[in-house]
Write a protein that holds these residues in place. Sequence first.
Motif, short mmCIF file in Angstrom:
data_model
loop_
_atom_site.label_atom_id
_atom_site.label_comp_id
_atom_site.label_asym_id
_atom_site.label_seq_id
_atom_site.Cartn_x
_atom_site.Cartn_y
_atom_site.Cartn_z
N GLU A 328 31.38 -1.80 17.28
CA GLU A 328 31.60 -2.08 18.67
C GLU A 328 32.28 -3.05 19.06
O GLU A 328 32.95 -3.32 20.10
CB GLU A 328 29.96 -2.08 19.29
CG GLU A 328 29.38 -0.66 19.17
CD GLU A 328 27.97 -0.69 19.55
OE1 GLU A 328 27.32 0.43 19.66
OE2 GLU A 328 27.54 -1.79 19.83
N PHE A 349 31.55 3.06 29.05
CA PHE A 349 30.13 3.34 28.19
C PHE A 349 29.64 4.58 28.32
O PHE A 349 29.11 5.24 27.37
CB PHE A 349 29.03 2.38 28.78
CG PHE A 349 29.63 0.81 28.57
CD1 PHE A 349 29.38 0.35 27.19
CD2 PHE A 349 29.81 0.13 29.67
CE1 PHE A 349 29.68 -1.10 27.10
CE2 PHE A 349 30.13 -1.44 29.15
CZ PHE A 349 30.47 -1.65 28.04
N ILE A 350 29.81 5.33 29.67
CA ILE A 350 29.24 6.95 29.55
C ILE A 350 30.03 7.56 28.64
O ILE A 350 29.26 8.40 27.75
CB ILE A 350 29.14 7.28 30.91
CG1 ILE A 350 28.41 6.44 32.06
CG2 ILE A 350 28.53 8.72 31.21
CD1 ILE A 350 27.10 6.06 31.51
N LEU A 352 31.51 6.75 25.81
CA LEU A 352 31.33 6.44 24.55
C LEU A 352 30.07 6.85 24.40
O LEU A 352 29.96 7.60 22.91
CB LEU A 352 31.13 4.76 24.50
CG LEU A 352 30.69 4.31 23.23
CD1 LEU A 352 31.76 4.41 22.20
CD2 LEU A 352 30.39 2.92 23.24
N ARG A 353 29.16 6.91 25.04
CA ARG A 353 27.66 7.62 24.54
C ARG A 353 27.80 9.13 24.56
O ARG A 353 27.08 9.86 23.67
CB ARG A 353 26.57 6.98 25.78
CG ARG A 353 26.20 5.85 25.55
CD ARG A 353 24.95 5.43 26.48
NE ARG A 353 24.69 4.09 26.33
CZ ARG A 353 23.63 3.74 25.67
NH1 ARG A 353 22.94 4.72 24.96
NH2 ARG A 353 23.15 2.50 25.43
N GLN A 354 28.52 9.61 25.31
CA GLN A 354 28.70 11.26 25.34
C GLN A 354 29.18 11.51 23.77
O GLN A 354 28.96 12.51 23.25
CB GLN A 354 29.62 11.84 26.42
CG GLN A 354 28.69 11.44 27.78
CD GLN A 354 29.70 11.99 28.93
OE1 GLN A 354 31.08 11.84 28.81
NE2 GLN A 354 29.24 12.60 29.85
N LEU A 356 29.37 9.53 21.12
CA LEU A 356 28.64 9.54 20.16
C LEU A 356 27.47 10.46 19.85
O LEU A 356 26.92 10.92 18.96
CB LEU A 356 27.88 8.15 20.17
CG LEU A 356 28.76 6.84 19.92
CD1 LEU A 356 28.17 5.56 20.28
CD2 LEU A 356 29.61 6.83 18.74
N ALA A 357 27.04 11.03 20.94
CA ALA A 357 26.05 12.08 21.02
C ALA A 357 26.47 13.37 20.37
O ALA A 357 25.73 14.08 20.01
CB ALA A 357 25.39 12.35 22.63
#
Length: 376
Positions: A328, A349-350, A352-354, A356-357
């Motif tokens: 990161e 960030f959103i 990125l999280r999507q 990674l999910a």
Amino acid sequence: MSLEWLKRDNQLKNHHLFGDEHFRAEAPGIIYEKRPLLDPSGQPVDGLYSAWIWLNNPAQYNAYTTEMVKGVIAGFQKASGDRSVVAAVFAAVGDKAWSSGGNTAEYAAYYSRRPHEYGDYIDLFNRMVDAILECRKPVICRVNGMRVAGGQEIGMATDITLSSDMAIYGQAGPRHGSAPVGGSTDFLPWFLSMEDALYNCVSCELWSAYKMKHKGMVSKVVPVLKKDGEWLRNPLVRTDTWLEDGEIVYGEPVSAAAQPAARELIAQCTTDFSLLDKEVDALIWNFANLFPNCLQTSIDSIRAKKKFFWDSAKVMNRHWLQANMNNEAWLGFNAFNSKKETGRDTVNFIKLRQLLAQGAPLDEALAEQVLAKPRE
């Protein structure tokens, strides 16, 4: 029998590990300065001094480079071993920042994706914190402006903080690809309640000097703005103590509607650190009028509580910080360092999280999707 062999060697020994090779007047660098001890009337006392270790990189909000870290270590070792020094003052050049922490430009350009090189840097960083905590003189943090991120961490390693009321305090790591494990996770719970410590650590909110004074994290806060010869408190911060919607507003920012007028008022003022320096001089004079060994033993006994948690985690955290330079931190520091080109200092960030999910690897393809594009 002759007692000639009992005669004392009166040649004073030099206990310094370093010369002056790590100090430089030009920015970026560290300035080491000895100032005469001043009595309450402002007169110098013969043969006694305070040692001032200055962060000198105001163009980058006194972010410390690798060479500056070496200078801080050398400065505190020199102050610690100087018989004539009563106290050490950790200060910074300029009127905007005490320190914004590690030099993200250097991180992005050199240490990014060089985890072993960054591990060597963290070894130096850890020794910088150790040098502050192990200095055999009281250490005063003279805060002239923002003390955030890694600046907050090394600032909390000092013994007592005297602050400009224009200063702000807080962390930034979780927004920019790191965790404040260079001292904040160890020190904050000693200064604040556990919940305030956690919130301050991860929210990345910046808190005013008055709020930090109210919560017990700094010792004194003084005004530095002057208008028409009169001192003016920071107009961007509320200093009335009352409840609003069930919350104490002391030290909180003024409303958004009041901020333009407050900034206009600040622009009409000059910045004067004379009250802050007067408080520093008074504290050093107080230290000078105590038994030095009793004083230092008392300080070291208090420091031991901070050192216990710092020492227990610093090596483990060094390895995590090193490994994170491939993770990161690679994204976060490069996002921060490219703000001028992109207009944004964080990743998406959103997105990125999507990704990674969905199990996406953290690679160049992911970086392409979460880093902001240069503006046309």
